[in-house]
Design a protein around this motif. Structure first.
Motif, short mmCIF file in Angstrom:
data_model
loop_
_atom_site.label_atom_id
_atom_site.label_comp_id
_atom_site.label_asym_id
_atom_site.label_seq_id
_atom_site.Cartn_x
_atom_site.Cartn_y
_atom_site.Cartn_z
N VAL A 128 -15.27 -5.68 11.33
CA VAL A 128 -16.29 -5.53 10.29
C VAL A 128 -15.64 -5.33 8.93
N SER A 129 -14.63 -4.49 8.85
CA SER A 129 -13.96 -4.26 7.57
C SER A 129 -13.21 -5.51 7.11
N ALA A 130 -12.63 -6.26 8.04
CA ALA A 130 -11.96 -7.51 7.66
C ALA A 130 -12.97 -8.52 7.12
N PHE A 131 -14.15 -8.59 7.74
CA PHE A 131 -15.20 -9.48 7.23
C PHE A 131 -15.63 -9.06 5.83
N LEU A 132 -15.81 -7.76 5.61
CA LEU A 132 -16.24 -7.28 4.29
C LEU A 132 -15.18 -7.53 3.23
N ILE A 133 -13.92 -7.34 3.58
CA ILE A 133 -12.84 -7.60 2.61
C ILE A 133 -12.78 -9.10 2.28
N ASN A 134 -12.92 -9.95 3.29
CA ASN A 134 -12.91 -11.39 3.06
C ASN A 134 -14.10 -11.81 2.20
N ASP A 135 -15.27 -11.27 2.49
CA ASP A 135 -16.46 -11.59 1.71
C ASP A 135 -16.31 -11.12 0.26
N TRP A 136 -15.73 -9.93 0.09
CA TRP A 136 -15.48 -9.44 -1.27
C TRP A 136 -14.52 -10.36 -2.01
N PHE A 137 -13.47 -10.80 -1.32
CA PHE A 137 -12.48 -11.66 -1.96
C PHE A 137 -13.09 -12.99 -2.38
N VAL A 138 -13.90 -13.57 -1.50
CA VAL A 138 -14.49 -14.87 -1.80
C VAL A 138 -15.54 -14.77 -2.90
N ARG A 139 -16.40 -13.76 -2.82
CA ARG A 139 -17.51 -13.67 -3.78
C ARG A 139 -17.15 -12.98 -5.09
N SER A 140 -16.26 -12.01 -5.05
CA SER A 140 -16.03 -11.18 -6.23
C SER A 140 -14.68 -11.45 -6.88
N PHE A 141 -13.62 -11.30 -6.14
CA PHE A 141 -12.28 -11.37 -6.74
C PHE A 141 -11.98 -12.78 -7.24
N SER A 142 -12.29 -13.79 -6.43
CA SER A 142 -11.93 -15.15 -6.83
C SER A 142 -12.82 -15.70 -7.94
N THR A 143 -14.04 -15.18 -8.06
CA THR A 143 -14.93 -15.65 -9.12
C THR A 143 -14.94 -14.75 -10.35
N GLY A 144 -14.40 -13.55 -10.23
CA GLY A 144 -14.34 -12.64 -11.36
C GLY A 144 -15.61 -11.81 -11.56
N ILE A 145 -16.50 -11.80 -10.59
CA ILE A 145 -17.73 -11.03 -10.67
C ILE A 145 -17.50 -9.69 -9.99
N SER A 146 -17.85 -8.61 -10.65
CA SER A 146 -17.60 -7.28 -10.08
C SER A 146 -18.82 -6.70 -9.38
N ARG A 147 -19.81 -7.53 -9.09
CA ARG A 147 -21.03 -7.05 -8.45
C ARG A 147 -20.78 -6.65 -6.99
N TYR A 148 -19.80 -7.24 -6.33
CA TYR A 148 -19.57 -7.01 -4.92
C TYR A 148 -18.44 -6.01 -4.64
N ASP A 149 -18.08 -5.21 -5.61
CA ASP A 149 -17.01 -4.25 -5.41
C ASP A 149 -17.39 -3.14 -4.42
N GLY A 150 -18.66 -2.94 -4.22
CA GLY A 150 -19.12 -1.96 -3.22
C GLY A 150 -18.74 -2.36 -1.82
N GLU A 151 -18.67 -3.68 -1.56
CA GLU A 151 -18.24 -4.16 -0.25
C GLU A 151 -16.79 -3.76 0.02
N LEU A 152 -15.97 -3.86 -0.99
CA LEU A 152 -14.57 -3.47 -0.82
C LEU A 152 -14.46 -1.98 -0.54
N LEU A 153 -15.21 -1.19 -1.27
CA LEU A 153 -15.19 0.26 -1.05
C LEU A 153 -15.66 0.60 0.36
N LEU A 154 -16.73 -0.02 0.81
CA LEU A 154 -17.23 0.22 2.16
C LEU A 154 -16.22 -0.22 3.21
N ALA A 155 -15.57 -1.35 3.00
CA ALA A 155 -14.56 -1.83 3.95
C ALA A 155 -13.38 -0.88 4.04
N VAL A 156 -12.95 -0.36 2.90
CA VAL A 156 -11.82 0.58 2.90
C VAL A 156 -12.20 1.88 3.58
#
Length: 86
Positions: free
Chosen positions: A35-63
């Motif tokens: 589950v945490s690997a899925f959330l980190i991957n989703d955060w990377f695809v949606r937030s980090f690679s596009t530069g949008i910080s809306r999905y940073d909560g997913e990274l926090l939850l995954a960690v």
């Protein structure tokens, strides 16, 4: 303690509990990691690679899930090892 209040007999109960722990251990260990690997991957695809910080909560939850899993799984695995040696 009286015999009527005991739920499991000591000889058979411990063996059944150990068997159940051994069967459920992979699920208890791998499910939060996946589950945490899925959330980190989703955060990377949606937030980090596009530069949008809306999905940073997913990274926090995954960690939080990953850190909690590591903190509780290490003693769990150690207890399984020591109980299986007996």
């Amino acid at each position: 303690m009286r015999k009527e209040t005991e739920y499991l007999k000591k000889e058979k109960g411990n063996a059944k509990l150990r068997r159940a722990e051994l069967w459920l251990a992979p699920l208890l260990i791998l499910a939060p990691i996946l589950v945490s690997a899925f959330l980190i991957n989703d955060w990377f695809v949606r937030s980090f690679s596009t530069g949008i910080s809306r999905y940073d909560g997913e990274l926090l939850l995954a960690v939080i899930i990953l850190a909690g899993n590591i903190l509780f799984d290490i003693p769990f695995i150690k207890s399984l090892k020591t109980s299986s040696r007996k």
